[in-house]
Design a protein around this motif. Structure first.
Motif, mmCIF file in Angstrom:
data_model
loop_
_atom_site.group_PDB
_atom_site.id
_atom_site.type_symbol
_atom_site.label_atom_id
_atom_site.label_comp_id
_atom_site.label_asym_id
_atom_site.label_seq_id
_atom_site.Cartn_x
_atom_site.Cartn_y
_atom_site.Cartn_z
ATOM 1 N N ASN A 120 0.770 -1.051 -0.364
ATOM 2 C CA ASN A 120 0.032 0.160 0.112
ATOM 3 C C ASN A 120 1.024 1.294 -0.048
ATOM 4 O OD1 ASN A 120 -2.643 0.835 -0.269
ATOM 5 N ND2 ASN A 120 -2.976 1.049 2.023
ATOM 6 N N LEU A 121 2.020 1.218 -0.447
ATOM 7 C CA LEU A 121 2.899 2.165 -0.675
ATOM 8 C C LEU A 121 2.638 3.245 -1.934
ATOM 9 C CD1 LEU A 121 5.501 4.053 0.170
ATOM 10 C CD2 LEU A 121 6.836 2.413 -0.919
ATOM 11 N N ARG A 122 2.448 4.425 -1.681
ATOM 12 C CA ARG A 122 2.338 5.271 -2.822
ATOM 13 C C ARG A 122 2.657 6.766 -2.418
ATOM 14 N NH1 ARG A 122 -2.497 3.198 -1.180
ATOM 15 N NH2 ARG A 122 -4.516 4.628 -1.264
ATOM 16 N N ASP A 123 2.691 7.706 -3.676
ATOM 17 C CA ASP A 123 2.752 8.827 -3.494
ATOM 18 C C ASP A 123 1.412 9.399 -3.380
ATOM 19 O OD1 ASP A 123 3.240 11.920 -3.907
ATOM 20 O OD2 ASP A 123 5.422 11.366 -4.746
ATOM 21 N N ILE A 124 1.094 10.351 -2.547
ATOM 22 C CA ILE A 124 -0.307 10.975 -2.742
ATOM 23 C C ILE A 124 -0.237 12.286 -3.572
ATOM 24 C CG2 ILE A 124 -0.584 10.510 -0.171
ATOM 25 C CD1 ILE A 124 -0.704 13.551 0.327
ATOM 26 N N GLY A 125 0.717 12.618 -4.208
ATOM 27 C CA GLY A 125 0.745 13.962 -5.174
ATOM 28 C C GLY A 125 0.479 13.498 -6.537
ATOM 29 N N GLY A 126 0.394 14.492 -7.350
ATOM 30 C CA GLY A 126 0.263 14.226 -8.725
ATOM 31 C C GLY A 126 -1.164 14.547 -9.359
ATOM 32 N N CYS A 127 -2.129 14.757 -8.444
ATOM 33 C CA CYS A 127 -3.362 15.259 -9.030
ATOM 34 C C CYS A 127 -3.619 16.761 -9.031
ATOM 35 C CB CYS A 127 -4.663 14.588 -8.116
ATOM 36 S SG CYS A 127 -4.561 15.161 -6.571
ATOM 37 N N ALA A 128 -4.420 17.358 -9.941
ATOM 38 C CA ALA A 128 -4.716 18.722 -10.073
ATOM 39 C C ALA A 128 -5.210 19.309 -8.863
ATOM 40 C CB ALA A 128 -5.633 18.985 -11.235
ATOM 41 N N SER A 129 -4.831 20.677 -8.572
ATOM 42 C CA SER A 129 -5.292 21.377 -7.592
ATOM 43 C C SER A 129 -6.245 22.563 -7.894
ATOM 44 C CB SER A 129 -4.008 21.897 -6.578
ATOM 45 O OG SER A 129 -4.513 22.707 -5.782
ATOM 46 N N ARG A 130 -7.188 22.952 -7.126
ATOM 47 C CA ARG A 130 -7.970 23.935 -7.604
ATOM 48 C C ARG A 130 -7.324 25.195 -7.209
ATOM 49 N NH1 ARG A 130 -10.722 25.992 -2.826
ATOM 50 N NH2 ARG A 130 -10.374 24.719 -0.922
ATOM 51 N N PHE A 131 -6.079 25.297 -6.725
ATOM 52 C CA PHE A 131 -5.213 26.537 -6.607
ATOM 53 C C PHE A 131 -4.318 26.596 -7.477
ATOM 54 C CE2 PHE A 131 -6.238 24.831 -2.220
ATOM 55 C CZ PHE A 131 -7.246 25.927 -1.676
ATOM 56 N N GLY A 132 -4.503 25.929 -8.773
ATOM 57 C CA GLY A 132 -3.663 26.068 -9.524
ATOM 58 C C GLY A 132 -2.543 24.892 -9.601
ATOM 59 N N GLY A 133 -2.094 24.435 -10.587
ATOM 60 C CA GLY A 133 -0.871 23.280 -10.756
ATOM 61 C C GLY A 133 -1.529 22.083 -10.317
ATOM 62 N N GLU A 134 -0.654 21.499 -9.618
ATOM 63 C CA GLU A 134 -0.981 19.954 -8.837
ATOM 64 C C GLU A 134 -0.665 19.851 -7.546
ATOM 65 O OE1 GLU A 134 2.506 17.381 -10.867
ATOM 66 O OE2 GLU A 134 0.704 17.565 -12.063
ATOM 67 N N VAL A 135 -1.070 18.815 -6.846
ATOM 68 C CA VAL A 135 -0.086 18.513 -5.658
ATOM 69 C C VAL A 135 1.040 17.932 -5.926
ATOM 70 C CG1 VAL A 135 -0.667 16.999 -3.528
ATOM 71 C CG2 VAL A 135 -2.776 17.936 -4.701
ATOM 72 N N ARG A 136 1.964 18.505 -5.222
ATOM 73 C CA ARG A 136 3.343 18.047 -5.250
ATOM 74 C C ARG A 136 3.506 16.468 -4.936
ATOM 75 N NH1 ARG A 136 6.543 22.680 -5.526
ATOM 76 N NH2 ARG A 136 5.853 24.391 -4.362
ATOM 77 N N THR A 137 4.609 15.836 -6.114
ATOM 78 C CA THR A 137 4.880 14.741 -5.923
ATOM 79 C C THR A 137 6.379 14.623 -4.953
ATOM 80 O OG1 THR A 137 6.005 14.585 -7.917
ATOM 81 C CG2 THR A 137 3.859 13.475 -7.599
ATOM 82 N N GLY A 138 6.556 13.432 -4.333
ATOM 83 C CA GLY A 138 7.669 13.440 -3.565
ATOM 84 C C GLY A 138 7.874 14.362 -2.133
ATOM 85 N N VAL A 139 6.577 14.570 -1.692
ATOM 86 C CA VAL A 139 6.342 15.327 -0.360
ATOM 87 C C VAL A 139 5.967 14.202 0.489
ATOM 88 C CG1 VAL A 139 5.493 17.382 0.754
ATOM 89 C CG2 VAL A 139 6.440 17.388 -1.660
ATOM 90 N N VAL A 140 4.737 13.629 0.272
ATOM 91 C CA VAL A 140 4.152 12.921 1.195
ATOM 92 C C VAL A 140 3.904 11.513 0.445
ATOM 93 C CG1 VAL A 140 2.097 12.554 2.722
ATOM 94 C CG2 VAL A 140 2.902 14.690 2.428
ATOM 95 N N PHE A 141 4.197 10.678 1.307
ATOM 96 C CA PHE A 141 4.013 8.932 0.859
ATOM 97 C C PHE A 141 3.231 8.562 1.841
ATOM 98 C CE2 PHE A 141 7.790 10.330 -1.235
ATOM 99 C CZ PHE A 141 7.976 9.644 -2.377
ATOM 100 N N ARG A 142 2.384 7.476 1.712
ATOM 101 C CA ARG A 142 1.744 6.524 2.456
ATOM 102 C C ARG A 142 1.968 5.083 2.488
ATOM 103 N NH1 ARG A 142 -4.508 6.599 0.859
ATOM 104 N NH2 ARG A 142 -4.556 4.908 2.451
#
Length: 281
Positions: free
Chosen positions: A22-44
């Motif tokens: 169940n290891l994955r990066d939570i980032g990568g999806c679009a953000s309503r604030f512009g751009g996207e949720v950063r990858t490489g910041v939070v893993f689960r």
């Protein structure tokens, strides 16, 4: 090391670490604030107690600096994390204020008796237990203190961070979902990340299911406890709405984060330059 999955899963990345499910990066999806949720910041992930030497070397490549462990003190003592090289362990007992703590963590010890499982988990009892847990993630003081520490740590740069509990699905599921919503991800992307646990985690329990069948048990009784359901996360979101109104107010009032920390946390989680780079192409 990484395997990129298809568009239906939001272009997420999973990692070939067999002993860390169940290891994955939570980032990568679009953000309503512009751009996207950063990858490489939070893993689960699940807990790190079963991490093999070989897989630990693979995990080291993610350069994790902080492991936020959301398990109970008893869970941590029973199965200590094998930390990535150079990572700091931060124990955050989300369920400290709850008497029954983590039933899922004790499940391997009780599945030997199908009668006990049927008594404790049948007739929707497992589902009701989880629904109560997800409401507690928002309302309980020990949960607020734990998620507050996690949020402050991420905001202050204790990243890349790995967040986990035992199975990496409930306490961790709310951690990931709340961070994604705060970072401006839409609910479809949040639920997609949350429900993906069923694909990544449930197959790892097949030996447990087989053992349970062998002693006359019904594995179907275990699924509501070992998997995730949309209504579980909805229970947390309803609690947020009822208590605070919005996810922003949950972080501000529920987790008692000041304006500077809120702004820093969002900047840490959202990559607005990504949108600018796409516009410039």
């Amino acid at each position: 090391m990484t395997e990129t999955v298809g568009e239906d899963a939001g272009e997420e990345s999973t990692f070939a670490i067999p002993s860390l499910a169940n290891l994955r990066d939570i980032g990568g999806c679009a953000s309503r604030f512009g751009g996207e949720v950063r990858t490489g910041v939070v893993f689960r992930s699940t807990d790190l107690s079963r991490l093999t030497d070989t897989d630990r070397e693979t995990l080291d490549a993610l350069q994790i600096t902080t492991v936020f462990d959301l398990r109970t003190a008893a869970e941590m003592e029973r199965r200590p994390d094998r930390l990535p090289d150079g990572a700091v362990h931060v124990g955050l007992d989300v369920l400290a204020d709850r008497e029954d703590a983590s039933v899922a963590a004790a499940l391997p010890e009780i599945v030997a008796n199908p009668d006990v499982v049927a008594k404790e988990l049948s007739d929707g009892r497992a589902e009701q237990y989880l629904l109560g847990s997800y409401r507690d993630f928002v309302s309980m003081s020990s949960a607020a203190a734990s998620y507050r520490r996690m949020a402050i740590g991420i905001a202050q740069g204790e990243v890349p961070a790995l967040v986990h509990c035992s199975a990496g699905k409930d306490r961790t599921g709310w951690a990931a979902a709340s961070l994604l919503l705060f970072a401006g991800a839409d609910e479809d992307a949040v639920f997609a990340d949350y429900l993906r646990t069923n694909d990544l985690l449930l197959p790892t329990f097949e030996p447990l299911f087989a053992k349970f069948r062998a002693v006359g048990g019904d594995p179907g009784l275990l699924i509501p406890l070992l998997g995730v359901q949309r209504n579980y996360l909805e229970a947390s979101l309803d609690e947020v709405t009822n208590r605070y109104g919005t996810i922003e107010q949950y972080f501000a009032e529920g987790l008692r984060l000041d304006d500077d920390t809120l702004q820093t946390l969002r900047s840490r989680l959202v990559d607005t330059e990504r949108a600018e780079a796409v516009r410039d192409e």
